[in-house]
Design an enzyme around this catalytic site. Sequence first.
Site, PDB file in Angstrom:
ATOM      1  N   GLY A  57       0.774  -1.325  -0.093  1.00  0.00           N
ATOM      2  CA  GLY A  57       0.174  -0.099   0.030  1.00  0.00           C
ATOM      3  C   GLY A  57       0.818   1.093  -0.080  1.00  0.00           C
ATOM      4  N   GLU A  93      -1.772   5.637   1.875  1.00  0.00           N
ATOM      5  CA  GLU A  93      -1.862   6.122   3.205  1.00  0.00           C
ATOM      6  C   GLU A  93      -0.530   6.105   3.850  1.00  0.00           C
ATOM      7  OE1 GLU A  93      -4.622   3.042   4.055  1.00  0.00           O
ATOM      8  OE2 GLU A  93      -6.209   4.403   4.578  1.00  0.00           O
TER       9      GLU A  93
END
Lengths: 168, 747
Positions: free
Chosen positions: B706, B709
Amino acid sequence: MHFTINGQRYEADVDIRTSLLDLAREHLGLTGSKKGCDHGQCGACTMLVNGRRINACLTLAVMHQDDEIVTIEGLGSVENLHPMQDAFVRHDGYQCGYCTPGQICSAVGMLDEVAKGWPSHVTGDLTDVSLDDAEISERMSGNICRCAAYPNIVDAIREVAAKEEVSA
Amino acid sequence: MSLLDIFSSGDTRSLTMDEPHPSSLLDSGAQGVIGKPLPRVEGPLKVAGKATYAAEYPAENLAYGVLVRSTVSAGRIAAIHADEVQALPGVIAVVTDYDTFLRNAAQGGDTDAPVQGVEEIQYHGEIIAVVVAETFEIARDAAARLRVDYEPGEGRYDFERYRNEAERPPDSQVEAHSQQGDPDGAFAAAAVKVSAVYTTPSQNSAAMEPHASIAEWKEDGTLLLHGAYQMVASDQQQLADALGLKADQVRIISRYVGGGFGSKLGIAPESVAAAIAAKQLGRPVKIVMARQQVFDATVRRSNTEQHLKLGADADGRIVALIHDSLVSNLPDEDFFEPVGIGTHFAYAGENRRINHDVVRLNRTLSGSMRAPGEAVGQMALEAALDELAEATGVDPIELRRRNEPPQDPEKQIPFSSRALVPCMEKGAALFGWADRKAPGSDRRGEWLHGIGMAAAVRSNMLQKSAAQVTLTTDGRAIVETDMTDIGTGTYTILAQIAGETLGLPLDRVIVHLGDGKAPPAAGSGGSWGAASSGSSVYLACELVRERLAKKMGVDPAAMTLKDGRAIAENRAVDLTDLVDENIVVTGQIAPGKQEKLHTQASYGAHFCAVKVNAVTGEVRVERMLGVFAAGRVLNEQTARSQCLGGMTFGIGAALTEELVHDPRNGKIVNRDMAEYHLPVNADVPQLEVHFLPERDINANPIHAKGIGELGISGAGAAVANAIYNATGVRVRDYPITCDKLLAGLPD
């Protein structure tokens, strides 16, 4: 009522309370201009009216029957992008794309303001207005991008401005 | 064909991540598109104003709905005087359904309806009715005129007043309470101690596109809803459950989403209101939430109060790490801001406590906003590390290096990959960290200059995700999934994965997203989208490759696909000649044992230079640089943009963003984009982003983790630490506004 948008004449029967933005989005099918706040706070609805950038959510349609209105759809098409649209694609001057039509219309209007010598809050010498990153950022701060593509937006505008200067 | 049928057929490639996946077709592909900074495939549509967002679909005989909100904060509705506005020309109906309307927006990923029932008021701005009219202007006018009588009730509004009644919530993403060893004893005995309370205010995602729904009932009794959603599959389940329908009776379409940042993970009140009104009136109804309603009645990030206690030896090695948090939410809600989620594995330290308690308040729902937990948790943890660095006299980067855990300090399992130290070292060299001066010592005219850094950690998650890939007889690939692109770049990276594995230039890959009738994907949230949805496309393409190899009569490993041709054993065949009927397959990824065997996370390091006006306290961010390691970068340009966005959220959180609640009624006072201060262009310098090359073979077959974020995690703390370095003033109450700095600045 009659309107001239992107060089095309439209007839529409709208409420006197209808904003220029809602005229485009809800009555004429021109949904390129976006509604982010409806209060002139975010800039997503920016259009060019007689060449000047304005927040289309803050002005009533009925006031613009004799104006030349340009929306994002009038700047260029998917097949034939305006140089500013093309620069936004190449520099990734967006993410979700929702503020993007407003950013692009605003950038086009903004470069015209600079060309006319209008100073901004950060202009050092009021008699010699030129464009640098600080000027671009300041002049584009009425267009919020929550995805925060700001550095890429500055890159895109700087490139288009430089090309315009060369060709001018 | 139902989804079950697809999965039970032989045309599916499924993978559960029980083992490492060391090889990837993305490394052996010949097309050369993966990882490249290619422009977004949907870019021309977006810049030409031709990408269609939720409220922009035409519908025949469309009626306009404007929502009505409660103007009290607790109590019950006594009467809605619908008759008074129903008589206005153009008004069609005042619609409400006390039992069915959503009281709270839904939390992301839930498969049942959120709290329903609006006769009872739990917070200021709760949506109680919708006025439907022939035009937006008429509906808005009537909604403003609608008179509502209330029986006011008592509520709990003031965080300070009820902080001592905080309760332990049920465990969710993380355990509410967790302890290892003797943290209090070890802290008491530590040679060096930092004990500090940090607070962060409620925040709002403030995606540019307000929540919107167009609801249209079909003749067969099914509902079509064009909406703005991050997770279509679970949103369909929530909506169906709220309306008493089966999941397959609801179809959500969400092709373009104008930002989410958590606020569109679950369904919001406008969806159910539009569906009920459309049903009642027998015509399609469009509701776009006013910006103020988005603030009042969707979701906020909770305010937090975080007590950090770091006990260390004289060299700065942490022996006690305590992170106790108070957050807030509505009485009926299980979600709590998982403040300490990153603290669990960020640093070494034998004795640890990470607790979360919730103060029940009648304020707008709190739920997920970009990097729930890490975003605010690291604003405190990373500032506390800065304080520990000063207390021990150890350089902040060296301090973090000394506290680098060899493995997960709580679970005692290895990290799948962890490049925090290389990120810090590269960032330090690029940024000029060695030029850092003593706090408050670099004054130039009326400006105080300083630099700061902070680490970034963000847990990596894999979610179940499916996609269908069709290789057509004319040599194109069509990717179909209900995955969304909320600005993250999904359209583009899925096209790149398919293009790389199938040897197709991107103009021969078509990606269809956001239609709830397509195979269910992970959705966009938790930074899992690219890895989860990307893996499902990868697996489908792997199966397509095997089919092509079979047609050629060769081993798939010996076949190269490039520019629409299959090449093997000195033969090159055009895909158009090889594929005599469309190849249609599905790929599906699911998490497995790997997430239990390794702690998976992305890492980074932020560096920030600020100047602070010694006279006014004004803070300007002058430079900011981030170095990130998040597995394979699928598209260098869109990945970079994600980090730019995260870092800017960090600037906002550090300096300006704050939802102000009226302590008398919980009401959000600054519920618009002028008063909730988002960073604008002039607040953000030309940020610099760098990626370290990395592959995480334990994470998924595409080796990506990811990114969305990671960029916000720690970013605000880097700004705060730079402000401290500039001024010598430590503000622990975010955002760091002028008024909080002024008293400590030199005369």
